[in-house]
Design a protein around this motif. Structure first.
Motif, PDB file in Angstrom:
ATOM      1  N   VAL A  91      -0.494   4.608   5.917  1.00  0.00           N
ATOM      2  CA  VAL A  91      -0.603   4.322   4.306  1.00  0.00           C
ATOM      3  C   VAL A  91      -0.929   2.856   4.187  1.00  0.00           C
ATOM      4  N   SER A  92      -0.511   1.899   4.695  1.00  0.00           N
ATOM      5  CA  SER A  92      -1.003   0.877   4.563  1.00  0.00           C
ATOM      6  C   SER A  92      -2.769   0.313   4.991  1.00  0.00           C
ATOM      7  N   ASP A  93      -3.141   1.729   6.021  1.00  0.00           N
ATOM      8  CA  ASP A  93      -4.288   1.599   6.175  1.00  0.00           C
ATOM      9  C   ASP A  93      -5.187   2.141   4.851  1.00  0.00           C
ATOM     10  N   ILE A  94      -4.726   3.255   4.778  1.00  0.00           N
ATOM     11  CA  ILE A  94      -6.098   4.044   4.150  1.00  0.00           C
ATOM     12  C   ILE A  94      -5.736   3.347   2.525  1.00  0.00           C
ATOM     13  N   GLY A  95      -4.536   2.788   2.670  1.00  0.00           N
ATOM     14  CA  GLY A  95      -4.122   2.181   1.061  1.00  0.00           C
ATOM     15  C   GLY A  95      -4.990   0.911   1.099  1.00  0.00           C
ATOM     16  N   GLY A  96      -4.365   0.002   2.035  1.00  0.00           N
ATOM     17  CA  GLY A  96      -6.000  -1.080   1.987  1.00  0.00           C
ATOM     18  C   GLY A  96      -7.232  -0.606   1.480  1.00  0.00           C
ATOM     19  N   PHE A  97      -7.569   0.147   2.430  1.00  0.00           N
ATOM     20  CA  PHE A  97      -8.995   0.681   2.540  1.00  0.00           C
ATOM     21  C   PHE A  97      -9.023   0.988   0.616  1.00  0.00           C
ATOM     22  N   ALA A  98      -8.416   2.079   0.703  1.00  0.00           N
ATOM     23  CA  ALA A  98      -9.160   2.427  -0.947  1.00  0.00           C
ATOM     24  C   ALA A  98      -9.234   1.373  -1.727  1.00  0.00           C
ATOM     25  N   ALA A  99      -8.102  -0.091  -1.917  1.00  0.00           N
ATOM     26  CA  ALA A  99      -8.415  -1.034  -2.736  1.00  0.00           C
ATOM     27  C   ALA A  99      -9.172  -1.959  -2.631  1.00  0.00           C
ATOM     28  N   SER A 100      -9.722  -2.079  -1.372  1.00  0.00           N
ATOM     29  CA  SER A 100     -11.175  -2.872  -0.520  1.00  0.00           C
ATOM     30  C   SER A 100     -12.029  -1.639  -1.037  1.00  0.00           C
ATOM     31  N   VAL A 101     -12.667  -1.299  -1.497  1.00  0.00           N
ATOM     32  CA  VAL A 101     -14.035  -0.442  -2.043  1.00  0.00           C
ATOM     33  C   VAL A 101     -13.513  -0.150  -3.211  1.00  0.00           C
ATOM     34  N   TYR A 102     -12.504   0.676  -4.058  1.00  0.00           N
ATOM     35  CA  TYR A 102     -12.226   1.064  -4.905  1.00  0.00           C
ATOM     36  C   TYR A 102     -13.246  -0.205  -6.267  1.00  0.00           C
ATOM     37  N   GLN A 103     -13.909   0.165  -7.059  1.00  0.00           N
ATOM     38  CA  GLN A 103     -14.852  -0.841  -7.743  1.00  0.00           C
ATOM     39  C   GLN A 103     -15.173  -2.104  -7.116  1.00  0.00           C
ATOM     40  N   ARG A 104     -14.960  -2.325  -5.330  1.00  0.00           N
ATOM     41  CA  ARG A 104     -15.946  -3.009  -5.075  1.00  0.00           C
ATOM     42  C   ARG A 104     -14.356  -3.847  -4.758  1.00  0.00           C
ATOM     43  N   GLY A 105     -13.659  -3.598  -4.730  1.00  0.00           N
ATOM     44  CA  GLY A 105     -12.506  -4.353  -4.685  1.00  0.00           C
ATOM     45  C   GLY A 105     -11.045  -4.537  -5.505  1.00  0.00           C
ATOM     46  N   ILE A 106      -9.897  -4.348  -5.416  1.00  0.00           N
ATOM     47  CA  ILE A 106      -9.021  -4.566  -6.454  1.00  0.00           C
ATOM     48  C   ILE A 106      -8.019  -5.235  -5.931  1.00  0.00           C
ATOM     49  N   PRO A 107      -6.788  -6.265  -5.605  1.00  0.00           N
ATOM     50  CA  PRO A 107      -5.800  -6.616  -4.710  1.00  0.00           C
ATOM     51  C   PRO A 107      -4.737  -5.466  -4.734  1.00  0.00           C
ATOM     52  N   TYR A 108      -4.361  -5.947  -3.444  1.00  0.00           N
ATOM     53  CA  TYR A 108      -3.102  -4.613  -3.290  1.00  0.00           C
ATOM     54  C   TYR A 108      -1.579  -5.608  -2.344  1.00  0.00           C
ATOM     55  N   PRO A 112       5.435  -2.996   4.318  1.00  0.00           N
ATOM     56  CA  PRO A 112       5.617  -1.828   5.639  1.00  0.00           C
ATOM     57  C   PRO A 112       7.510  -1.237   5.256  1.00  0.00           C
ATOM     58  N   THR A 113       7.064  -0.271   5.349  1.00  0.00           N
ATOM     59  CA  THR A 113       8.570   0.549   6.032  1.00  0.00           C
ATOM     60  C   THR A 113       8.825   1.345   7.474  1.00  0.00           C
ATOM     61  N   THR A 114       8.344   0.889   8.266  1.00  0.00           N
ATOM     62  CA  THR A 114       8.607   1.185   9.803  1.00  0.00           C
ATOM     63  C   THR A 114       8.439   0.096   9.908  1.00  0.00           C
ATOM     64  N   LEU A 115       8.757  -0.316  10.978  1.00  0.00           N
ATOM     65  CA  LEU A 115       8.861  -1.460  12.247  1.00  0.00           C
ATOM     66  C   LEU A 115       7.533  -1.787  12.521  1.00  0.00           C
ATOM     67  N   LEU A 116       6.721  -1.348  13.126  1.00  0.00           N
ATOM     68  CA  LEU A 116       5.634  -1.052  13.084  1.00  0.00           C
ATOM     69  C   LEU A 116       4.378  -1.756  12.280  1.00  0.00           C
ATOM     70  N   ALA A 117       4.970  -1.252  11.603  1.00  0.00           N
ATOM     71  CA  ALA A 117       3.580  -1.719  10.178  1.00  0.00           C
ATOM     72  C   ALA A 117       4.154  -3.104   9.376  1.00  0.00           C
TER      73      ALA A 117
END
Ligand SMILES: NC(=O)c1ccc[n+]([C@@H]2O[C@H](COP(=O)([O-])OP(=O)(O)OC[C@H]3O[C@@H](n4cnc5c(N)ncnc54)[C@H](O)[C@@H]3O)[C@@H](O)[C@H]2O)c1
Length: 328
Positions: A91-108, A112-117
């Motif tokens: 979720v953080s990888d895909i959501g972070g990417f969506a925020a990075s490119v949508y309208q050239r970047g919006i804040p996010y 994290p909900t897993t230990l790895l994240a």
């Protein structure tokens, strides 16, 4: 580069609402997956709209990304909107990417909900999706505004996910911060270990955001680990990422001794700790032979040499150690 705020607070409901209040966030959209929507969203107690994506690595792809953009448009997401990624690394990888490119970047923000994240994926601003069979091939470096960490989420995390993530903690401690291994030895509360590991990664990222030098230390265990992961996938016996990395660490620790970078007694200490924490055996001769063809496919390599990050003592390592494939 604006460094993200790292917030450690078990009271995630209060923490999230007071963060929104203090930062005047009136418009936000939460991205969750089908599991975190059920197990984690109630803990946020938030009225913000939610986009739910299917759970798991196979859905970290362009199709899911496109569906997120459709929902952004429906929800009239704009540059005043903050995206809140509530989930594991997918979720953080895909959501972070969506925020990075949508309208050239919006804040996010990442929650994290897993230990790895908590100790790795949500920190450091690497965002992206898989493409064809290439992992993380499309993406962007873009830091979140904040990362809010509460170990409360871990209560519902499947045990094997928890165990696999320990590999990244052991890796970070072994190669970057002896203090983390000391906390483990002392049986410190998990949240203290998470805090030390996340902070260590955050500091490395601050010094080397684009992974051009020092951040590569975090690849310890991953050269062999990735090859092992691919090998097991090829024989239809997939293995969890953390288990593969831990096995990679065992081998790469021995390699460090062989190359004269690490004292044998220190190596034995590292190996014992990894085996104990991860309940692991080393690679068998057959397994090692099987993963050889996958070593050269690692995307971090140039030509036919293989690059390693190796420990030189507990809490300190070197990166960019190149060996010809024929010598590995
Ligand atoms: N960007 C980075 O720097 C970075 C670093 C490491 C890994 N990653 C990426 O992270 C991903 C792996 O992350 P992950 O291990 O968190 O996997 P994940 O996001 O797939 O989560 C694992 C599983 O646990 C479920 N889950 C998550 N939180 C839960 C909770 N609190 N309770 C119950 N179930 C829960 C998820 O729905 C999923 O089924 C990979 O795609 C990897 O490439 C990124």
């Amino acid at each position: 580069m604006m460094r993200p705020e790292l917030i450690f607070d078990q009271q995630i409901t209060d923490c999230f609402s007071s963060y929104c209040r203090q930062n005047h966030i009136s418009k936000a959209v939460i991205i969750a997956d089908t599991n975190t929507q059920v197990f984690c969203l109630p803990l946020l107690n938030s009225d913000f709209p939610v986009i739910t994506v299917p759970a798991g690595e196979p859905f970290k792809d362009l199709k899911t990304l496109e569906s997120i953009f459709h929902r952004f448009i429906e929800l009239k997401v704009n540059r005043q909107t903050v995206i809140v990624n509530l989930g594991g690394g997918v979720v953080s990888d895909i959501g972070g990417f969506a925020a990075s490119v949508y309208q050239r970047g919006i804040p996010y923000i990442n929650i994290p909900t897993t230990l790895l994240a908590m100790v790795d994926a949500a920190i450091g601003g690497k965002t992206g999706v898989d493409f064809l069979h290439y992992k993380n091939y499309l993406g962007a470096f873009n830091l979140p505004q904040a990362v809010m960490i509460s170990d409360l989420f871990l209560q519902t995390l499947p045990a094997e996910e928890l165990k696999s993530a320990w590999a990244e903690i052991l890796k970070t401690g072994t190669i970057c911060d002896a203090g983390i291994l000391e906390l483990i030895r002392k049986d410190a509360p998990l949240i203290d270990i998470i805090k030390a590991t996340a902070t260590c990664k955050d500091q490395l990222v601050t010094r080397d955001f684009k992974d051009e030098n020092e951040r590569q230390l975090l690849n310890f265990g991953h050269t062999i680990g990735h090859a092992f992961e691919s090998y097991r996938l090829s024989i239809a016996q997939p293995v969890m990422h953390g288990i593969a990395v831990a096995r990679g660490m065992l081998y790469e620790t021995r390699l460090a001794v062989k190359l004269g970078h690490l004292q044998p007694d220190v190596a034995e200490h590292i190996i014992r700790l990894v085996k104990e924490k991860m309940s692991l055996e080393e690679l068998s001769v057959e397994e090692f032979a099987g993963l050889r063809p996958f070593l050269s496919g690692d995307k971090k390599n140039e030509d036919s040499s293989i690059t390693f990050s190796l420990p030189v003592e507990i809490g300190r390592g070197i990166y960019g150690v190149r060996l010809p494939l024929s010598e590995v």
